[in-house]
Design a protein around this motif. Sequence first.
Motif, PDB file in Angstrom:
ATOM      1  N   LEU A 168     100.502 -10.740 134.436  1.00 19.16           N
ATOM      2  CA  LEU A 168     101.255 -11.987 134.554  1.00 19.16           C
ATOM      3  C   LEU A 168     100.349 -13.161 134.923  1.00 19.16           C
ATOM      4  O   LEU A 168     100.641 -14.310 134.580  1.00 19.16           O
ATOM      5  CB  LEU A 168     102.370 -11.836 135.583  1.00 19.16           C
ATOM      6  N   GLY A 169      99.243 -12.865 135.608  1.00 18.06           N
ATOM      7  CA  GLY A 169      98.301 -13.923 135.965  1.00 18.06           C
ATOM      8  C   GLY A 169      97.722 -14.612 134.740  1.00 18.06           C
ATOM      9  O   GLY A 169      97.351 -15.793 134.795  1.00 18.06           O
ATOM     10  N   GLY A 170      97.650 -13.901 133.627  1.00 14.69           N
ATOM     11  CA  GLY A 170      97.136 -14.490 132.400  1.00 14.69           C
ATOM     12  C   GLY A 170      98.093 -15.464 131.745  1.00 14.69           C
ATOM     13  O   GLY A 170      97.748 -16.086 130.730  1.00 14.69           O
ATOM     14  N   LEU A 171      99.296 -15.613 132.324  1.00 18.57           N
ATOM     15  CA  LEU A 171     100.302 -16.515 131.771  1.00 18.57           C
ATOM     16  C   LEU A 171     100.505 -17.762 132.625  1.00 18.57           C
ATOM     17  O   LEU A 171     101.420 -18.548 132.368  1.00 18.57           O
ATOM     18  CB  LEU A 171     101.640 -15.773 131.646  1.00 18.57           C
ATOM     19  N   GLN A 172      99.679 -17.959 133.640  1.00 21.07           N
ATOM     20  CA  GLN A 172      99.852 -19.111 134.518  1.00 21.07           C
ATOM     21  C   GLN A 172      99.645 -20.406 133.743  1.00 21.07           C
ATOM     22  O   GLN A 172      98.730 -20.529 132.932  1.00 21.07           O
ATOM     23  CB  GLN A 172      98.890 -19.036 135.702  1.00 21.07           C
ATOM     24  N   VAL A 173     100.493 -21.379 134.014  1.00 22.56           N
ATOM     25  CA  VAL A 173     100.492 -22.618 133.250  1.00 22.56           C
ATOM     26  C   VAL A 173      99.162 -23.360 133.353  1.00 22.56           C
ATOM     27  O   VAL A 173      98.688 -23.954 132.382  1.00 22.56           O
ATOM     28  CB  VAL A 173     101.662 -23.527 133.691  1.00 22.56           C
ATOM     29  N   GLU A 174      98.536 -23.322 134.529  1.00 24.18           N
ATOM     30  CA  GLU A 174      97.269 -24.037 134.689  1.00 24.18           C
ATOM     31  C   GLU A 174      96.180 -23.414 133.828  1.00 24.18           C
ATOM     32  O   GLU A 174      95.355 -24.113 133.235  1.00 24.18           O
ATOM     33  CB  GLU A 174      96.855 -24.035 136.165  1.00 24.18           C
ATOM     34  N   LEU A 175      96.184 -22.082 133.737  1.00 25.56           N
ATOM     35  CA  LEU A 175      95.222 -21.388 132.889  1.00 25.56           C
ATOM     36  C   LEU A 175      95.470 -21.727 131.421  1.00 25.56           C
ATOM     37  O   LEU A 175      94.520 -22.027 130.671  1.00 25.56           O
ATOM     38  CB  LEU A 175      95.320 -19.882 133.100  1.00 25.56           C
ATOM     39  N   SER A 182      90.293 -26.742 126.280  1.00 25.57           N
ATOM     40  CA  SER A 182      88.959 -26.338 125.818  1.00 25.57           C
ATOM     41  C   SER A 182      88.911 -26.095 124.318  1.00 25.57           C
ATOM     42  O   SER A 182      87.859 -25.765 123.777  1.00 25.57           O
ATOM     43  CB  SER A 182      88.513 -25.073 126.561  1.00 25.57           C
ATOM     44  N   GLY A 183      90.062 -26.247 123.644  1.00 23.61           N
ATOM     45  CA  GLY A 183      90.093 -26.099 122.201  1.00 23.61           C
ATOM     46  C   GLY A 183      90.810 -24.873 121.685  1.00 23.61           C
ATOM     47  O   GLY A 183      90.921 -24.687 120.471  1.00 23.61           O
ATOM     48  N   CYS A 184      91.301 -24.024 122.583  1.00 20.10           N
ATOM     49  CA  CYS A 184      92.036 -22.835 122.138  1.00 20.10           C
ATOM     50  C   CYS A 184      93.408 -23.241 121.606  1.00 20.10           C
ATOM     51  O   CYS A 184      94.101 -24.063 122.210  1.00 20.10           O
ATOM     52  CB  CYS A 184      92.225 -21.861 123.298  1.00 20.10           C
ATOM     53  N   SER A 185      93.788 -22.661 120.496  1.00 17.53           N
ATOM     54  CA  SER A 185      95.120 -22.912 119.949  1.00 17.53           C
ATOM     55  C   SER A 185      96.110 -21.939 120.573  1.00 17.53           C
ATOM     56  O   SER A 185      95.724 -20.961 121.221  1.00 17.53           O
ATOM     57  CB  SER A 185      95.110 -22.728 118.433  1.00 17.53           C
ATOM     58  N   ASP A 186      97.389 -22.196 120.340  1.00 16.28           N
ATOM     59  CA  ASP A 186      98.415 -21.264 120.817  1.00 16.28           C
ATOM     60  C   ASP A 186      98.180 -19.881 120.215  1.00 16.28           C
ATOM     61  O   ASP A 186      98.334 -18.855 120.894  1.00 16.28           O
ATOM     62  CB  ASP A 186      99.814 -21.758 120.428  1.00 16.28           C
ATOM     63  N   ALA A 187      97.798 -19.848 118.936  1.00 14.43           N
ATOM     64  CA  ALA A 187      97.548 -18.567 118.265  1.00 14.43           C
ATOM     65  C   ALA A 187      96.360 -17.842 118.890  1.00 14.43           C
ATOM     66  O   ALA A 187      96.381 -16.611 119.036  1.00 14.43           O
ATOM     67  CB  ALA A 187      97.306 -18.795 116.781  1.00 14.43           C
ATOM     68  N   ASP A 188      95.321 -18.598 119.279  1.00 16.57           N
ATOM     69  CA  ASP A 188      94.155 -17.989 119.933  1.00 16.57           C
ATOM     70  C   ASP A 188      94.561 -17.339 121.248  1.00 16.57           C
ATOM     71  O   ASP A 188      94.173 -16.206 121.551  1.00 16.57           O
ATOM     72  CB  ASP A 188      93.081 -19.050 120.217  1.00 16.57           C
ATOM     73  N   ILE A 189      95.333 -18.067 122.045  1.00 10.70           N
ATOM     74  CA  ILE A 189      95.753 -17.565 123.355  1.00 10.70           C
ATOM     75  C   ILE A 189      96.638 -16.334 123.174  1.00 10.70           C
ATOM     76  O   ILE A 189      96.489 -15.334 123.876  1.00 10.70           O
ATOM     77  CB  ILE A 189      96.508 -18.667 124.136  1.00 10.70           C
ATOM     78  N   ARG A 190      97.545 -16.404 122.213  1.00 12.46           N
ATOM     79  CA  ARG A 190      98.456 -15.280 121.961  1.00 12.46           C
ATOM     80  C   ARG A 190      97.667 -14.036 121.537  1.00 12.46           C
ATOM     81  O   ARG A 190      97.923 -12.926 122.028  1.00 12.46           O
ATOM     82  CB  ARG A 190      99.467 -15.663 120.892  1.00 12.46           C
ATOM     83  N   HIS A 191      96.705 -14.204 120.626  1.00 14.69           N
ATOM     84  CA  HIS A 191      95.911 -13.071 120.142  1.00 14.69           C
ATOM     85  C   HIS A 191      95.117 -12.441 121.285  1.00 14.69           C
ATOM     86  O   HIS A 191      95.061 -11.210 121.416  1.00 14.69           O
ATOM     87  CB  HIS A 191      94.958 -13.537 119.044  1.00 14.69           C
TER      88      HIS A 191
END
Length: 207
Positions: A168-175, A182-191
């Motif tokens: 769940l820590g990987g879903l924190q809004v600040e992160l 830094s340039g990550c897209s939603d798809a990058d984060i999801r993958h």
Amino acid sequence: MSPQKRTTITDSQSEKARRGRPAVPRDRILGAVDELLAASGTPGAVTMDDIAAAAGVGKGTLFRAFGSRDGLLDALFAARLEPWREELHRAGSPIGPGVPAAERVVAILEQLLNFKLENPALIAAREMNSTSLLAAPHYVWVHGVLRDLLEQAGFRAQSAVYTAHLLLGGLQVELIATLKASGCSDADIRHTLVSTARRVLGIPADA
């Protein structure tokens, strides 16, 4: 000594009715919060005074009904999550019964990420400049769901507790905000979230 009666929105409505004032619908208050957060450039700065003015009620009404700003945001959070809660019990859902426990964990994390990406104002308001996020009802509930599924997937009890917090820590809004900046897209984060969760759970990459 009898237990102290807990004040609820219904109690507040009854009190107002006795005073000859119209009852204040809970949905009206939550709707006002929703609109304020969506319109604000800094959702974390929306105050109870702002919400009371937008809803057309006294600030005391909000505190009696919800206890605090965080309590009010948690109520809106719960309302938004209700359809998702129902999916957990619906046969045929990717997060529902019948799906292997480890796969359900991954699917839940992915859907939680989507929920956060679709509700940035609410998430920012609740997770930034707020207190006791780990004690928030929605967090406690989701953590419990993941913990139980991790145990079903073979994790020992204490390991399941910690691993659920870790995931769940990987879903924190600040992160998420930092990654997007830094340039990550939603798809990058999801993958990355899905592939990392699969490794933690020991699910083969091609599963």
